[in-house]
Design a protein around this motif. Structure first.
Motif, PDB file in Angstrom:
ATOM      1  N   GLY A  97       3.720   9.717 -21.082  1.00 31.09           N
ATOM      2  CA  GLY A  97       2.358  10.488 -20.844  1.00 31.09           C
ATOM      3  C   GLY A  97       1.095   9.467 -21.093  1.00 31.09           C
ATOM      4  N   HIS A  98       1.686   8.189 -21.518  1.00 35.98           N
ATOM      5  CA  HIS A  98       0.689   6.643 -21.458  1.00 35.98           C
ATOM      6  C   HIS A  98      -0.193   6.615 -19.902  1.00 35.98           C
ATOM      7  N   GLU A  99      -1.053   6.085 -20.390  1.00 36.24           N
ATOM      8  CA  GLU A  99      -1.787   5.114 -18.924  1.00 36.24           C
ATOM      9  C   GLU A  99      -0.852   3.674 -18.326  1.00 36.24           C
ATOM     10  N   VAL A 100       0.547   3.700 -16.861  1.00 35.39           N
ATOM     11  CA  VAL A 100       0.523   2.703 -16.952  1.00 35.39           C
ATOM     12  C   VAL A 100      -0.133   2.252 -16.101  1.00 35.39           C
ATOM     13  N   ARG A 101      -0.191   0.497 -16.001  1.00 33.53           N
ATOM     14  CA  ARG A 101      -0.463  -0.080 -15.052  1.00 33.53           C
ATOM     15  C   ARG A 101       0.093  -1.387 -15.190  1.00 33.53           C
ATOM     16  N   VAL A 102       1.078  -1.263 -13.739  1.00 37.79           N
ATOM     17  CA  VAL A 102       2.485  -2.150 -13.516  1.00 37.79           C
ATOM     18  C   VAL A 102       1.589  -3.718 -12.395  1.00 37.79           C
ATOM     19  N   ALA A 103       2.314  -4.323 -12.554  1.00 42.79           N
ATOM     20  CA  ALA A 103       2.030  -5.483 -11.800  1.00 42.79           C
ATOM     21  C   ALA A 103       3.477  -6.557 -11.548  1.00 42.79           C
ATOM     22  N   ASN A 104       3.254  -6.945 -10.390  1.00 45.48           N
ATOM     23  CA  ASN A 104       3.906  -8.330 -10.451  1.00 45.48           C
ATOM     24  C   ASN A 104       3.434  -9.558  -9.522  1.00 45.48           C
ATOM     25  N   SER A 105       4.616 -10.638  -9.363  1.00 50.01           N
ATOM     26  CA  SER A 105       4.183 -11.570  -8.530  1.00 50.01           C
ATOM     27  C   SER A 105       3.847 -10.822  -6.696  1.00 50.01           C
ATOM     28  N   LYS A 106       4.093 -10.044  -6.588  1.00 52.59           N
ATOM     29  CA  LYS A 106       3.578  -9.506  -5.068  1.00 52.59           C
ATOM     30  C   LYS A 106       2.597  -8.769  -5.047  1.00 52.59           C
ATOM     31  N   GLY A 107       1.852  -8.449  -6.142  1.00 56.56           N
ATOM     32  CA  GLY A 107      -0.211  -7.400  -6.614  1.00 56.56           C
ATOM     33  C   GLY A 107       0.623  -6.297  -6.560  1.00 56.56           C
ATOM     34  N   PRO A 108      -0.326  -5.642  -6.026  1.00 57.24           N
ATOM     35  CA  PRO A 108      -0.199  -4.677  -5.912  1.00 57.24           C
ATOM     36  C   PRO A 108       0.313  -3.534  -4.928  1.00 57.24           C
ATOM     37  N   GLU A 109       0.476  -4.265  -4.127  1.00 55.54           N
ATOM     38  CA  GLU A 109       1.310  -3.542  -2.502  1.00 55.54           C
ATOM     39  C   GLU A 109       2.814  -3.352  -2.969  1.00 55.54           C
ATOM     40  N   GLY A 110       2.770  -4.474  -3.896  1.00 58.17           N
ATOM     41  CA  GLY A 110       4.505  -5.045  -4.844  1.00 58.17           C
ATOM     42  C   GLY A 110       4.826  -4.154  -5.133  1.00 58.17           C
ATOM     43  N   VAL A 111       4.099  -3.581  -5.614  1.00 58.54           N
ATOM     44  CA  VAL A 111       4.591  -2.606  -6.982  1.00 58.54           C
ATOM     45  C   VAL A 111       4.733  -0.642  -6.963  1.00 58.54           C
ATOM     46  N   ARG A 112       3.994  -1.039  -5.471  1.00 57.89           N
ATOM     47  CA  ARG A 112       3.033   0.245  -4.931  1.00 57.89           C
ATOM     48  C   ARG A 112       4.330   1.576  -5.487  1.00 57.89           C
ATOM     49  N   ALA A 113       5.376   1.041  -4.955  1.00 58.08           N
ATOM     50  CA  ALA A 113       6.173   2.747  -4.968  1.00 58.08           C
ATOM     51  C   ALA A 113       6.676   2.734  -5.455  1.00 58.08           C
ATOM     52  N   PHE A 114       6.743   2.018  -6.531  1.00 61.42           N
ATOM     53  CA  PHE A 114       7.214   2.087  -7.895  1.00 61.42           C
ATOM     54  C   PHE A 114       6.408   3.291  -8.923  1.00 61.42           C
ATOM     55  N   ALA A 115       5.400   2.614  -8.466  1.00 64.78           N
ATOM     56  CA  ALA A 115       3.998   2.842  -9.597  1.00 64.78           C
ATOM     57  C   ALA A 115       4.137   4.621  -9.347  1.00 64.78           C
ATOM     58  N   GLU A 116       3.443   4.864  -7.752  1.00 60.43           N
ATOM     59  CA  GLU A 116       4.051   6.029  -7.083  1.00 60.43           C
ATOM     60  C   GLU A 116       4.953   6.884  -7.816  1.00 60.43           C
ATOM     61  N   GLU A 117       6.149   6.409  -7.638  1.00 71.11           N
ATOM     62  CA  GLU A 117       7.184   7.118  -8.033  1.00 71.11           C
ATOM     63  C   GLU A 117       7.428   7.684  -9.854  1.00 71.11           C
ATOM     64  N   ILE A 118       6.362   6.716 -10.626  1.00 73.35           N
ATOM     65  CA  ILE A 118       6.843   7.221 -12.130  1.00 73.35           C
ATOM     66  C   ILE A 118       5.481   7.577 -12.163  1.00 73.35           C
TER      67      ILE A 118
ATOM     68  N   PRO B  38      -0.529   1.051  -9.834  1.00 69.68           N
ATOM     69  CA  PRO B  38      -0.228  -0.031  -9.137  1.00 69.68           C
ATOM     70  C   PRO B  38      -1.762  -1.144  -9.254  1.00 69.68           C
ATOM     71  N   ALA B  39      -1.182  -2.868  -9.858  1.00 69.43           N
ATOM     72  CA  ALA B  39      -1.917  -3.796 -10.221  1.00 69.43           C
ATOM     73  C   ALA B  39      -1.577  -4.879  -9.806  1.00 69.43           C
ATOM     74  N   ASP B  40      -2.382  -5.493 -10.569  1.00 71.85           N
ATOM     75  CA  ASP B  40      -2.069  -7.384 -10.511  1.00 71.85           C
ATOM     76  C   ASP B  40      -2.318  -7.641 -11.452  1.00 71.85           C
ATOM     77  N   THR B  41      -2.148  -8.973 -12.021  1.00 71.51           N
ATOM     78  CA  THR B  41      -1.592  -9.100 -13.299  1.00 71.51           C
ATOM     79  C   THR B  41      -3.215  -9.203 -14.037  1.00 71.51           C
ATOM     80  N   GLN B  42      -4.258  -9.556 -13.459  1.00 70.05           N
ATOM     81  CA  GLN B  42      -5.098  -8.825 -14.043  1.00 70.05           C
ATOM     82  C   GLN B  42      -5.840  -7.572 -14.814  1.00 70.05           C
ATOM     83  N   GLY B  43      -5.502  -6.666 -13.099  1.00 69.07           N
ATOM     84  CA  GLY B  43      -5.837  -5.708 -13.515  1.00 69.07           C
ATOM     85  C   GLY B  43      -4.776  -5.003 -14.461  1.00 69.07           C
TER      86      GLY B  43
END
Length: 178
Positions: free
Chosen positions: A23-44, A48-53
């Motif tokens: 139930g936590h609000e989780v923002r995920v990032a990697n070196s590929k930016g928000p689009e690089g994590v979008r599929a994983f973020a949507e799955e869980i 999706p975010a960039d590093t600063q986000g």
């Protein structure tokens, strides 16, 4: 709790999955930016975010990236993060296997201190052992309190800010992943 996770590999991805399920609000990032994590973020059901986000507005930030990638994070990324926010590093140094040799560490500098110097703030090491990775993959988000809940004093020795240790050792975070 708002949690930013930089790196979604074996440990970071598992932490993100478990913390979202709890139930936590989780923002995920990697070196590929928000689009690089979008599929994983949507799955869980993460954001999706960039590093600063992932860093901005977080109550806890988890660094879960290959050790040498820490030095490649954008300089100043953690400058606006309040001192009250703990930064947890899950990384391990594997010289000659995955990581290039880092002269400072080879000369005896403690890995945690090297990471802290790279990002410009103290860190807490956690979830960085193979046994932890195995435990994370078998853990249930609704786990009952464990021995680890009593480890606040141990965590306090890992960083200069005792409140960081209390946050990391709290049931809100630890029980979500154990």
């Amino acid at each position: 709790m708002k949690i930013g996770i930089i790196g979604i590999g074996a440990i970071g991805g598992t932490l993100a999955r478990k913390l979202c399920a709890a139930g936590h609000e989780v923002r995920v990032a990697n070196s590929k930016g928000p689009e690089g994590v979008r599929a994983f973020a949507e799955e869980i059901h993460a954001i999706p975010a960039d590093t600063q986000g992932a860093i901005d507005g977080a109550d806890v930030v988890i660094l879960s990236i290959p050790f040498p990638a820490v030095a490649k994070l954008p300089k100043g990324s953690f400058d606006s993060l309040p001192e009250s926010v703990p930064v947890i590093d899950t990384g391990n140094y594997y010289p000659g296997m995955r990581d290039p040799h880092i002269p400072e560490i080879e000369a005896g500098k403690v890995e945690s201190l090297w990471v802290a110097e790279q990002i410009g703030r103290p860190i807490i090491k956690d979830w960085n052992a193979e046994q932890t990775r195995i435990a994370l993959t078998r853990a249930k988000p609704d786990a009952a309190p464990t021995k680890r809940d009593a480890m606040g004093e141990t965590y306090a020795t890992l960083g200069p800010n005792p409140s960081h240790a209390a946050i990391v050792a709290s049931n809100r975070l630890i029980n979500a992943v154990e």
